[in-house]
Design an enzyme around this catalytic site. Structure first.
Site, PDB file in Angstrom:
ATOM      1  CG  ASP A 123      -2.202   0.840   0.922  1.00 56.00           C
ATOM      2  OD1 ASP A 123      -2.141   1.723   0.049  1.00 56.00           O
ATOM      3  OD2 ASP A 123      -3.222   0.659   1.607  1.00 56.00           O
TER       4      ASP A 123
HETATM    5  C1  BGC Z   1      -5.179   3.072   0.309  1.00 50.00           C
HETATM    6  C2  BGC Z   1      -5.410   1.995  -0.728  1.00 50.00           C
HETATM    7  C3  BGC Z   1      -5.361   2.577  -2.107  1.00 50.00           C
HETATM    8  C4  BGC Z   1      -4.032   3.260  -2.298  1.00 50.00           C
HETATM    9  C5  BGC Z   1      -3.836   3.835  -3.687  1.00 50.00           C
HETATM   10  C6  BGC Z   1      -3.950   3.907  -0.013  1.00 50.00           C
HETATM   11  O1  BGC Z   1      -3.870   5.013   0.805  1.00 50.00           O
HETATM   12  O2  BGC Z   1      -5.044   2.464   1.565  1.00 50.00           O
HETATM   13  O3  BGC Z   1      -6.631   1.351  -0.479  1.00 50.00           O
HETATM   14  O4  BGC Z   1      -5.573   1.587  -3.063  1.00 50.00           O
HETATM   15  O5  BGC Z   1      -3.918   4.319  -1.352  1.00 50.00           O
HETATM   16  O6  BGC Z   1      -4.602   4.944  -3.894  1.00 50.00           O
END
Ligand code: BGC
Length: 753
Positions: free
Chosen positions: A310
């Site tokens: 993530d």
């Molecule tokens: C979130 C994810 C997301 C990623 C990309 C993160 O902050 O936890 O769920 O897919 O950002 O945008």
């Protein structure tokens, strides 16, 4: 020269995709192509493939950030693609873009990847298309996952997946960071609404359905499909404090019994990529856990796809979790734990550190080859080598009327009628209504986060054709019968006294309470109760003596117990998306019959957050003690404008042996005078077992339309699989003994031998 020849041979080979019906040999063939490609890649090129950068980093900027309207910065793009050979780009540059803009961006990126790099490997572009292509202007934006779960209709999630895939491909993007397969068992968690609710079985079925919708049977079948990213593996939804990205304590036994199965199902359904949990479980950040990434995901679940981190989560092993003394150590830990791609996403430190770590032998070449193979495999499955950019002109159904009417239907099936004193609803179209509350005239509230922007708070600027609740009711019954007074903001006091004055003229009050859009950490709260000003508005509305219908537009169950008894009707709308206003109006005025059922337990008190599948000790004296399990509304609750009655529950046998099955039959009758849909839920209770049994667990469900006055007999088959639990040795098992099957108010027992 020899090298160039070899490479062009390989590329030629890559382009010639043979037509082969045998999937296994097709897989073998593409694995061979990937191996040949890997064999000519330099270490730097391989590590580049493992690097993911955010679009904003590649845009023209000044000292205040990205310059709007944004433009790709050729020098930055060249650095990323030609110098670092990055494998992937994500995100939207801060807001939704038009189809034309997306085409311009993706084409420039793929042009550079294909023309300005030695191996011409296309970029894997990923985006959070989580309730439709929510970063593309005018796309069809559906109910969020929690609302989808409330439909109890996997076909709805499957179709949402199908349409989202189509519209995401129309935007030139082949990869979505969806679905969320964590369980919503912590009501205050700000990503509660991104889940399919509290139950492991329901979340698994809906997750499998949307995965099939996004990917189709076989991803490479056509360019209307996109790869999913099952997230956030695993246990992310269960932080002890209910606040985002705070520590979770989940015993391995519970992790396996509750949190793993929806992922396992979606992996079996072909889920091609997985994103990790940003948090820590039992003191170990998941991004550092070889046990979770390699031992469980890649080996036990036999996941052959790509594992992406993530946002910034490798860096956070050093900055926040403090398990790595340096950034370089963080990279070593995460890559050795099994991550394949790092969502870095704003610099090239990951690249630099990883190249050095491989050169010094701290990370093996095999680990790198494994990661790159997984990345190239997905690029190949998506057909990116043959067609790096899909063009919107090939997607004529984008934002079509058909998609929009399906969207309306999805929202109608989600909305859940929780209370209807004296059959107040549906309302007559001839009466005068007063509409009030902060959610009444807000598209942002109907959609929640991940809508045109990350937080979703600017939604009203983007919407042209869709209707707020107020506008939809105006369309339905005409403006002359409506008075609108905002009454209060979500948190700020406004004109509550005006509401009292305006009510004198009204036959009904429609009170629209809930939450403004939010997501992730900014959505953390300290208090699950609905904000004080909204409570005050509710009590003032009730004190007018006019019947009040409470409409809840919210992503998590904000507590309403301080005024619920004063409400005449309660409709839970969740975050129903762009057609949510119309769906609510259709239900309020009887043009649609509600059939949603709560996919979670709606608590009454902040210190009573038990789920429906709690243990016996959590409810020793059912109904008798003031602290008995007594939620505001139960899991599975949901009324209709007609009545259903259940009779004749029968089991084909009272004994289950070996691999035997038992058929369960029940008759459901529509006793009212309207057609309606009913979800029939089958629960099983284990009487005694070595791990304390839950009072009941959902094992099957089916949603059926039933004509007025008609009955339908519904059958389910249960077997030993449905009686399994995870024992103290962390393995699935069954134990002999008595079980009860319950459907609605009917029960039958059987014995497992
Ligand atoms: C979130 C994810 C997301 C990623 C990309 C993160 O902050 O936890 O769920 O897919 O950002 O945008």
């Amino acid at each position: 020269m020899k090298n160039i020849l070899l490479i062009s041979l390989i590329i030629h080979f890559l382009i010639l995709t043979g037509c082969n019906n045998n999937i296994q040999s097709e897989n073998r063939e593409s694995d061979q192509k990937i191996d040949s490609l890997i064999s000519v890649m330099t270490l730097e090129e391989k590590v580049g493939q493992m690097t993911q950068i955010t679009l904003s980093h590649l845009l023209k900027q000044d000292s205040t950030g990205v310059i709007e309207p944004f433009q790709l910065d050729t020098a930055r793009l060249k650095e990323a693609i030609a110098d670092y050979n990055i494998g992937s780009i994500l995100n939207c540059g801060g807001h939704a873009n038009s189809l034309e803009k997306w085409n311009e961006i993706i084409s420039a990126i793929q042009d550079m990847a294909v023309n300005d790099t030695r191996l011409q490997i296309p970029i894997l572009y990923g985006i959070d298309a989580i309730h439709g292509a929510n970063y593309t202007q005018n796309a069809t934006l559906f109910p969020q996952q929690i609302a989808q779960a409330a439909t109890w209709n996997p076909n709805i999630s499957k179709n949402i997946g199908t349409i989202t895939a189509y519209e995401t491909r129309a935007s030139g993007i082949p990869w979505t960071f969806s679905p969320v397969l964590g369980l919503g068992r912590k009501p205050s968690w700000p990503r509660f609404w991104e889940t399919f609710g509290e139950d492991v079985y329901l979340a698994g079925i809906m997750g499998e359905a949307i995965t099939e919708g996004y990917q189709g049977k076989k991803l490479s079948d056509d360019s209307t499909k996109i790869a999913v990213c099952l997230k956030h593996f695993v246990g992310y939804s269960h932080p002890n404090s209910g606040k985002d990205r705070t520590p979770a304590s989940i015993p391995e036994r519970e992790l396996r019994e509750y949190f793993l199965p929806p992922f396992e199902k979606a992996v079996k359904a072909g889920g091609n990529t997985v994103m990790l949990n940003s948090g820590e479980i039992n003191g170990v950040p998941v991004h550092a856990s070889k046990f979770i990434i390699i031992d469980i995901l890649k080996e036990e679940l036999n996941f052959k796809g790509l594992v992406v981190t993530d946002w910034s989560d490798i860096k956070y092993l050093h900055d926040r979790h403090k398990v790595a003394r340096t950034q370089k150590e963080a990279v070593r830990i995460a890559v050795n734990a099994g991550i394949d791609m790092s969502m870095v996403p704003e610099d090239y430190t990951f690249h630099k550190h990883l190249v050095e770590l491989v050169k010094s032998g701290k990370v093996s070449k095999n680990r790198i080859n494994d990661a790159v193979k997984r990345i190239l495999r997905i690029k190949m499955k998506l057909g990116l080598f043959e067609k790096p950019v899909t063009h919107y002109s090939d997607y004529p159904q984008f934002a079509s009327k058909e998609f929009s009417s399906f969207n309306l239907h999805a929202a109608e099936e989600a909305i859940t009628l929780l209370k209807n004193k004296n059959n107040l609803l549906p309302l007559s179209k001839n009466k005068k209504v007063l509409i009030t509350g902060p959610a009444a005239n807000s598209m942002a509230a109907l959609n929640g986060g991940w809508t045109y922007t990350w937080q979703g708070t600017e939604t009203d600027k983007y919407i042209e054709e869709n209707h707020t609740i107020l506008e939809a009711i105006q369309n339905k019954i005409g403006e002359k019968n409506i008075t609108y007074v905002p009454g209060s903001g979500f948190n700020e006091r406004k004109d509550i006294n005006k509401v009292i004055r305006a009510s004198a003229n009204a036959d009904h009050i429609i009170l629209c309470l809930g939450e403004n859009a939010y997501c992730e950490k900014p959505g953390d709260i300290n208090d699950l109760y609905i904000p004080e000003v909204q409570k005050e508005l509710a009590l003032k509305a009730a004190a007018t003596g006019k019947p009040v219908t409470l409409l809840l537009v919210e992503g998590r169950p904000r507590l309403i117990s301080k005024f619920e008894s004063e409400m005449d009707a309660v409709l839970m709308a969740y975050l129903p998306g762009n057609r949510g206003g119309d769906a609510i109006a259709n239900i309020l005025f009887g043009d649609a019959n509600p059939s949603g059922k709560l996919p979670f337990t709606y608590p009454r008190f902040p210190n009573a957050l038990e789920t429906y599948d709690h243990k016996h000790t959590e409810n020793l004296d059912p109904g008798k003690s003031p602290t008995s399990f007594n939620p505001q509304y139960e899991f599975g609750e949901g009324l209709s404008y007609t009545n259903f009655s259940y009779s004749g529950l029968q089991l084909s046998d009272t004994v289950m042996e070996g691999d035997g099955e038992i058929e369960v039959m029940v008759k459901v009758t529509n006793k009212g005078n309207r057609k309606g849909k009913e979800t029939i839920m089958l629960f099983i209770s284990d009487h005694y077992s070595s791990i304390t049994p839950s009072v009941k667990r959902l094992k099957k469900f089916k949603k059926l339309p039933i004509e007025p006055g008609k009955s339908r007999t519904v059958g389910f088959t249960i077997n030993r699989e449905d009686l399994k639990f995870v024992g103290s040795d962390n393995r699935w098992k069954t134990e002999k003994g008595r079980f009860t099957v319950s459907i609605e108010n009917l029960n039958q027992e059987f014995v497992l031998k």
